[in-house]
Design a protein around this motif. Sequence first.
Motif, PDB file in Angstrom:
ATOM      1  N   PHE A 179      28.384  36.590  38.950  1.00 34.01           N
ATOM      2  CA  PHE A 179      28.223  35.379  39.751  1.00 34.01           C
ATOM      3  C   PHE A 179      27.977  35.739  41.208  1.00 34.01           C
ATOM      4  O   PHE A 179      28.549  36.697  41.728  1.00 34.01           O
ATOM      5  CB  PHE A 179      29.470  34.492  39.674  1.00 34.01           C
ATOM      6  N   THR A 180      27.128  34.941  41.876  1.00 30.90           N
ATOM      7  CA  THR A 180      26.920  35.093  43.308  1.00 30.90           C
ATOM      8  C   THR A 180      28.064  34.415  44.065  1.00 30.90           C
ATOM      9  O   THR A 180      28.812  33.606  43.501  1.00 30.90           O
ATOM     10  CB  THR A 180      25.599  34.459  43.742  1.00 30.90           C
ATOM     11  N   ALA A 181      28.173  34.722  45.349  1.00 28.37           N
ATOM     12  CA  ALA A 181      29.246  34.144  46.160  1.00 28.37           C
ATOM     13  C   ALA A 181      29.147  32.618  46.218  1.00 28.37           C
ATOM     14  O   ALA A 181      30.161  31.920  46.120  1.00 28.37           O
ATOM     15  CB  ALA A 181      29.208  34.729  47.566  1.00 28.37           C
ATOM     16  N   GLN A 182      27.928  32.085  46.381  1.00 25.15           N
ATOM     17  CA  GLN A 182      27.793  30.628  46.444  1.00 25.15           C
ATOM     18  C   GLN A 182      28.190  29.968  45.136  1.00 25.15           C
ATOM     19  O   GLN A 182      28.798  28.901  45.118  1.00 25.15           O
ATOM     20  CB  GLN A 182      26.353  30.242  46.811  1.00 25.15           C
ATOM     21  N   ARG A 183      27.837  30.587  44.017  1.00 21.08           N
ATOM     22  CA  ARG A 183      28.225  30.027  42.710  1.00 21.08           C
ATOM     23  C   ARG A 183      29.742  30.002  42.585  1.00 21.08           C
ATOM     24  O   ARG A 183      30.320  29.016  42.073  1.00 21.08           O
ATOM     25  CB  ARG A 183      27.587  30.868  41.603  1.00 21.08           C
ATOM     26  N   ILE A 184      30.400  31.048  43.039  1.00 20.97           N
ATOM     27  CA  ILE A 184      31.859  31.094  42.980  1.00 20.97           C
ATOM     28  C   ILE A 184      32.465  30.052  43.900  1.00 20.97           C
ATOM     29  O   ILE A 184      33.385  29.311  43.508  1.00 20.97           O
ATOM     30  CB  ILE A 184      32.364  32.504  43.337  1.00 20.97           C
ATOM     31  N   ASP A 185      31.965  29.963  45.124  1.00 18.57           N
ATOM     32  CA  ASP A 185      32.496  28.971  46.060  1.00 18.57           C
ATOM     33  C   ASP A 185      32.350  27.546  45.522  1.00 18.57           C
ATOM     34  O   ASP A 185      33.251  26.711  45.681  1.00 18.57           O
ATOM     35  CB  ASP A 185      31.766  29.081  47.404  1.00 18.57           C
ATOM     36  N   TYR A 186      31.215  27.279  44.903  1.00 13.97           N
ATOM     37  CA  TYR A 186      30.995  25.958  44.317  1.00 13.97           C
ATOM     38  C   TYR A 186      32.070  25.660  43.268  1.00 13.97           C
ATOM     39  O   TYR A 186      32.667  24.572  43.248  1.00 13.97           O
ATOM     40  CB  TYR A 186      29.603  25.907  43.688  1.00 13.97           C
ATOM     41  N   SER A 187      32.346  26.629  42.401  1.00 10.77           N
ATOM     42  CA  SER A 187      33.326  26.408  41.341  1.00 10.77           C
ATOM     43  C   SER A 187      34.746  26.317  41.883  1.00 10.77           C
ATOM     44  O   SER A 187      35.562  25.550  41.365  1.00 10.77           O
ATOM     45  CB  SER A 187      33.233  27.531  40.299  1.00 10.77           C
ATOM     46  N   LEU A 188      35.071  27.092  42.909  1.00 13.94           N
ATOM     47  CA  LEU A 188      36.402  26.995  43.500  1.00 13.94           C
ATOM     48  C   LEU A 188      36.644  25.587  44.042  1.00 13.94           C
ATOM     49  O   LEU A 188      37.736  25.028  43.892  1.00 13.94           O
ATOM     50  CB  LEU A 188      36.565  28.029  44.614  1.00 13.94           C
ATOM     51  N   ALA A 189      35.628  25.025  44.667  1.00 11.50           N
ATOM     52  CA  ALA A 189      35.753  23.657  45.177  1.00 11.50           C
ATOM     53  C   ALA A 189      35.901  22.655  44.042  1.00 11.50           C
ATOM     54  O   ALA A 189      36.698  21.707  44.112  1.00 11.50           O
ATOM     55  CB  ALA A 189      34.546  23.309  46.040  1.00 11.50           C
ATOM     56  N   ARG A 190      35.120  22.838  42.972  1.00  8.64           N
ATOM     57  CA  ARG A 190      35.191  21.927  41.836  1.00  8.64           C
ATOM     58  C   ARG A 190      36.544  22.032  41.128  1.00  8.64           C
ATOM     59  O   ARG A 190      37.098  21.029  40.654  1.00  8.64           O
ATOM     60  CB  ARG A 190      34.070  22.235  40.840  1.00  8.64           C
ATOM     61  N   LEU A 191      37.083  23.236  41.015  1.00  6.68           N
ATOM     62  CA  LEU A 191      38.382  23.411  40.356  1.00  6.68           C
ATOM     63  C   LEU A 191      39.471  22.655  41.102  1.00  6.68           C
ATOM     64  O   LEU A 191      40.308  21.978  40.483  1.00  6.68           O
ATOM     65  CB  LEU A 191      38.740  24.897  40.280  1.00  6.68           C
ATOM     66  N   ALA A 192      39.486  22.782  42.408  1.00  9.02           N
ATOM     67  CA  ALA A 192      40.497  22.066  43.188  1.00  9.02           C
ATOM     68  C   ALA A 192      40.368  20.559  42.985  1.00  9.02           C
ATOM     69  O   ALA A 192      41.373  19.839  42.926  1.00  9.02           O
ATOM     70  CB  ALA A 192      40.355  22.433  44.659  1.00  9.02           C
ATOM     71  N   HIS A 193      39.131  20.085  42.859  1.00  2.00           N
ATOM     72  CA  HIS A 193      38.905  18.647  42.676  1.00  2.00           C
ATOM     73  C   HIS A 193      39.335  18.177  41.283  1.00  2.00           C
ATOM     74  O   HIS A 193      40.064  17.192  41.152  1.00  2.00           O
ATOM     75  CB  HIS A 193      37.425  18.344  42.890  1.00  2.00           C
ATOM     76  N   TYR A 194      38.893  18.873  40.246  1.00  5.11           N
ATOM     77  CA  TYR A 194      39.142  18.409  38.885  1.00  5.11           C
ATOM     78  C   TYR A 194      40.581  18.620  38.432  1.00  5.11           C
ATOM     79  O   TYR A 194      41.106  17.847  37.638  1.00  5.11           O
ATOM     80  CB  TYR A 194      38.204  19.121  37.907  1.00  5.11           C
ATOM     81  N   THR A 195      41.218  19.695  38.890  1.00  2.00           N
ATOM     82  CA  THR A 195      42.548  20.040  38.375  1.00  2.00           C
ATOM     83  C   THR A 195      43.677  19.668  39.311  1.00  2.00           C
ATOM     84  O   THR A 195      44.837  19.685  38.906  1.00  2.00           O
ATOM     85  CB  THR A 195      42.647  21.549  38.085  1.00  2.00           C
ATOM     86  N   ALA A 196      43.374  19.357  40.565  1.00  3.89           N
ATOM     87  CA  ALA A 196      44.389  19.048  41.576  1.00  3.89           C
ATOM     88  C   ALA A 196      45.354  20.201  41.793  1.00  3.89           C
ATOM     89  O   ALA A 196      46.514  20.004  42.142  1.00  3.89           O
ATOM     90  CB  ALA A 196      45.154  17.770  41.215  1.00  3.89           C
ATOM     91  N   THR A 197      44.886  21.423  41.547  1.00  2.00           N
ATOM     92  CA  THR A 197      45.653  22.614  41.899  1.00  2.00           C
ATOM     93  C   THR A 197      44.702  23.620  42.546  1.00  2.00           C
ATOM     94  O   THR A 197      43.515  23.658  42.225  1.00  2.00           O
ATOM     95  CB  THR A 197      46.332  23.281  40.686  1.00  2.00           C
ATOM     96  N   ASP A 198      45.262  24.431  43.439  1.00  2.00           N
ATOM     97  CA  ASP A 198      44.439  25.426  44.122  1.00  2.00           C
ATOM     98  C   ASP A 198      44.056  26.542  43.154  1.00  2.00           C
ATOM     99  O   ASP A 198      44.873  26.948  42.320  1.00  2.00           O
ATOM    100  CB  ASP A 198      45.211  26.013  45.306  1.00  2.00           C
ATOM    101  N   PRO A 199      42.822  27.052  43.247  1.00  2.37           N
ATOM    102  CA  PRO A 199      42.406  28.140  42.338  1.00  2.37           C
ATOM    103  C   PRO A 199      43.304  29.376  42.394  1.00  2.37           C
ATOM    104  O   PRO A 199      43.371  30.133  41.425  1.00  2.37           O
ATOM    105  CB  PRO A 199      40.990  28.468  42.831  1.00  2.37           C
ATOM    106  N   SER A 200      44.011  29.557  43.507  1.00  2.00           N
ATOM    107  CA  SER A 200      44.874  30.730  43.625  1.00  2.00           C
ATOM    108  C   SER A 200      46.024  30.710  42.627  1.00  2.00           C
ATOM    109  O   SER A 200      46.623  31.755  42.345  1.00  2.00           O
ATOM    110  CB  SER A 200      45.439  30.835  45.047  1.00  2.00           C
ATOM    111  N   HIS A 201      46.345  29.550  42.073  1.00  3.49           N
ATOM    112  CA  HIS A 201      47.445  29.453  41.111  1.00  3.49           C
ATOM    113  C   HIS A 201      47.016  29.831  39.692  1.00  3.49           C
ATOM    114  O   HIS A 201      47.877  30.086  38.838  1.00  3.49           O
ATOM    115  CB  HIS A 201      48.018  28.038  41.102  1.00  3.49           C
ATOM    116  N   PHE A 202      45.735  29.834  39.411  1.00  2.38           N
ATOM    117  CA  PHE A 202      45.281  30.094  38.044  1.00  2.38           C
ATOM    118  C   PHE A 202      45.700  31.487  37.591  1.00  2.38           C
ATOM    119  O   PHE A 202      45.619  32.458  38.343  1.00  2.38           O
ATOM    120  CB  PHE A 202      43.762  29.953  37.937  1.00  2.38           C
ATOM    121  N   GLN A 203      46.112  31.555  36.324  1.00  2.00           N
ATOM    122  CA  GLN A 203      46.548  32.817  35.729  1.00  2.00           C
ATOM    123  C   GLN A 203      45.445  33.393  34.838  1.00  2.00           C
ATOM    124  O   GLN A 203      44.444  32.730  34.545  1.00  2.00           O
ATOM    125  CB  GLN A 203      47.835  32.599  34.941  1.00  2.00           C
TER     126      GLN A 203
END
Length: 486
Positions: A179-203
Motif C-alpha cells: 500500500f502507498t502512504a495515501q492509501r494507508i492514510d485514507y483507510s486510517l481515517a475511514r477506520l476511525a469513522h466507521y469503528t469509533a476507535t483509533d487505529p492504534s488500538h487495533f490488534q
Amino acid sequence: MKTPDQSHQSHTEFNDATAAVERLKNLYQEASDFLCSQFLDAMENGAPAGRVRAFYPEIRFTTSSYARVDTRLSFGHVSAPGTYATTVTRPDLFANYLVQQIDLLICNHDQPVEIGYSSTPMPVHFAVANDPNLTVPQQGAASFPLRDFFDVPDLSNTNDDIVNGTYEPENGIGPLAPFTAQRIDYSLARLAHYTATDPSHFQNHVLFTNYQFYVSEFEAYARAQLDDPNSGYTAFVSTGNAEITAGDQPLPDSLKTPQMPTYHLKRADGSGITLVNIGVGPSNAKTATDHIAVLRPHAWLMVGHCAGLRNSQALGDFVLAHGYLREDHVLDNDLPPWVPIPALAEIQIALEQAVASVTELEGYELKRIMRTGTVATHDDRNWELRDQRGPVQRLSQSRAVALDMESATIAANGYRFRVPYGTLLCVSDKPLHGELKLPGMASNFYKEQVARHLMIGIRAMEHLREMPLERIHSRKLRSFDETAFL
C-alpha cells in the motif's frame, strides 16, 4: 512554493532497521508539523502567499545481484535486481512492522535501505488528522479555495493497484510494500469513522461477527482476562476509545453507535484480539476489510451466523468453511469470481482444534455438531422469497452446506490483501426446511450459543498467536511478483 527546509532532505543509507525507522519518524513529523502550522496560520490569517507543500518520506532499496536468497519466508526479499520504493505514513504507528520488514530486507540481500523524502505530496487533510485540535473545513467554508494552496487527497495515489496486480511501475521503480502512504492514510481515517476507535488500538488478530450479541460476551471475557494477572492482556477498549485496565472498571455509554462497533482486547505487543461487528451484508464486509488490511494483521476470522442448507444440520451446529461460493459481487472488479479462494491449512487446524477444545468433542464425535464444506455468500438477504429453483440448484451443485452474506467477502479480501483468513459459522436458521429465524426461537438460540461460539474464535486466535510468522504468512497467498514487505 513553500516547503520545509530542504537542506537535509537527501536520501541516507541505513544498515540498521531501527535507525532507519527513527529517520522515517523524524521526516514524517517534520512534514506533518509543517503542514499543520501552515494550515493553522492560513485559517487564522487568510490565504498563504503561495502554494504550501510537504512530502511523505520513503524507503528505497536497490540491488543489482541475482544471488539467490532464502525464500522459505514468503516475504522480506525482492524477486529480481532493480530499485524498489514505498512511501510511508505514520511510522510511529507502524514502527514494529517497519523495523521487522526493513531488517529482513537488509539481512536477506546484504544491502542498505535509503531513507529520504519522496516526490509524493502529503495531503493537508491527513497531516491535520494527527492533531485533534485541528479540522479541515468543508469546501467553501474557508475564506479561500483550499486546494489552490494545499495538496488534497489524490485518487491516483489512493488505490489498490499493487495488491490487485495491476500496478505499472513509474521510472522503472517497483513497489516495495502493498500500500502507498495515501492509501494507508485514507483507510486510517475511514477506520476511525466507521469503528469509533483509533487505529492504534487495533490488534494483530481480528474477529468479525454479524451480530451485536457477541459484543457483550466479548466484554465479559475481556473483563475476566484483565483480572487475571497471567493472561497477558493489558486493556480493553470500547467505542469512543473508552479504555479500561481492570475488570471492575465501568465503561461510559457511547454517545453515538458507529456503523461497525469495534472492541479491542489489547496486549502490550499488539498480539491481542479485536472484535468488529460489521453488521449484515457483503458491502459492510468489504468496507471493513478494505481498511483493516492496511494495518497488516496476522489473521482475521469470521464468526457469524448462517443458514444451514442440509436437512442433517441442526440449529446451533457449526460450519467450518473449506470453500466459498461467491455470489456477493462486491469484489468482482478487484478479484474476479473465477479466482479460487483456498482454505488455509494453518487456520483450518486452529479452528478445528478450538471447536474440539471448547465443546470437549473429538474425532468422529465432533461430526455431531460441525460440518466442513462450502459456504455460499449471497448479496440478497431475502433470496428465499424469489423463485428458489435457480438458487437452490446452484447451491446443491456447489455442495454448499451454509449460506450467509459476509464470509466469502471476508475470505476473498483476505486472499486479495494477503491476510490469512478463515470462517467458522453457527447455524441459526434452516429456511429450506421450514426453520426460520423467528424472534422467540432466535433469543433462545443466542443465549445458548453465542458464548461458546465466541470462545471458539478466541481460542483459535490464541493458537494462531503462538504460530511463527513464517507458518501463518505462507506462500499460498503470494503471487508471481510480490512486494518485499508483507
